[in-house]
Design a protein around this motif. Sequence first.
Motif: not given
Length: 142
Positions: A8-36
């Motif tokens: 998958t080329n169009n992969v969403r990542s998060m910055f290492n200083n993003s909050s746990i909550k923000d990453v969890a929210t992004e996972m929910k929005i994208l319906n994915v189980g992991s984020i680089p």
Amino acid sequence: MKVREVMTNNVRSMFNNSSIKDVATEMKILNVGSIPITSRDNRAVGIVTDRDIVIRSLTGQGDVNSPISSIMTSELISVSPDTDIHEAARLMAEKQVRRLPVVENGNLVGIVSLGDLAVRDVYANEAGDALSNISLPDRNMR
């Protein structure tokens, strides 16, 4: 066949200083189980799974406002776009992971999953073998 042909080329990542909550929210929005996880200059620095969030943050390693770097897996197991997909499947089985970030010159360029390998009929058996090894009892709580 190379990883670049199935990743998958169009992969969403998060910055290492993003909050746990923000990453969890992004996972929910994208319906994915992991984020680089990347640094601001797109350097791959880790990965976080929904399981990491549940197990690590709910057991005291960080609250929802802590940076994701406090619970992410920082020993990143990755492949390059030119890795043969047989090697990627072997690595997934050996390391007991379902997804591998694809990194080129230190930068995140994609992600390859067991599903990406399984959709190729010729690799279905290898992906199945990798899944069997991954699904063994988790000795290291990855």
